[in-house]
Write a protein that holds these residues in place. Structure first.
Motif: not given
Length: 163
Positions: A80-81, A112-115, A135-140, A157-162
């Motif tokens: 999800r974004q 049910g998202a994984r990220r 909890g988001f980290v820079v991924e790019g 671009l930021m994200g986190q694992s769920l």
């Protein structure tokens, strides 16, 4: 100030959300030109009321977060974004943005998202700090991806694992 009340948007919120969206437009976070009449509808086929969480203080709508998919690909459906976050000026630094980010993360998890991912302009340091604190980290980084307000700005671009 008490915590904001977070709820799912309703169809009747459209005019107030559209107004909030116009009032909070800024080159700090927007890559599109300032909104001008005639205004497009706030809700669309791709992003309806159920895709938005809104924040209220004393019954007044003061913010929203839009949650969607990063693409239409089935192979990307586990992600999800965050597609938008806006908080009225008078409600900033009162916890509405943080509560909305948390609501988006919780909703992604419940679906049910994984990220969960997002994109933020490099010069929007306040938003980046909020996301990092949640909890988001820079991924790019895409350097100079946008030309906004007379300057080239990075797309972060930021994200986190769920899971």
């Amino acid at each position: 100030m008490p915590e904001p009340y977070i709820r799912i948007a309703r169809p009747g919120d459209e005019d107030e959300l559209a107004r909030l969206d116009r009032e909070t437009w800024s080159p700090l976070h927007a890559v599109t030109p300032p909104p001008r009449p005639p205004y497009a509808p706030f809700f669309s086929e791709r992003s309806g009321p159920g895709d938005h969480r809104v924040a209220e203080y004393a019954g007044r709508l003061v913010g929203y977060v839009r949650l969607g998919f990063p693409s239409r690909l089935a192979s990307n459906a586990h992600v999800r974004q965050i597609h938008g976050l806006a908080v009225a000026e008078e409600a900033r630094r009162l916890g509405a943005g943080r509560a909305l980010v948390r609501a988006a993360v919780a909703e992604a998890r419940e679906r049910g998202a994984r990220r969960i991912t997002l994109r933020v302009l490099g010069h929007n340091t306040a938003a980046r700090a909020l996301y990092e604190s949640e909890g988001f980290v820079v991924e790019g980084v895409q350097p100079g991806e946008f030309f906004v307000g007379g300057a080239y700005v990075d797309d972060v671009l930021m994200g986190q694992s769920l899971v």
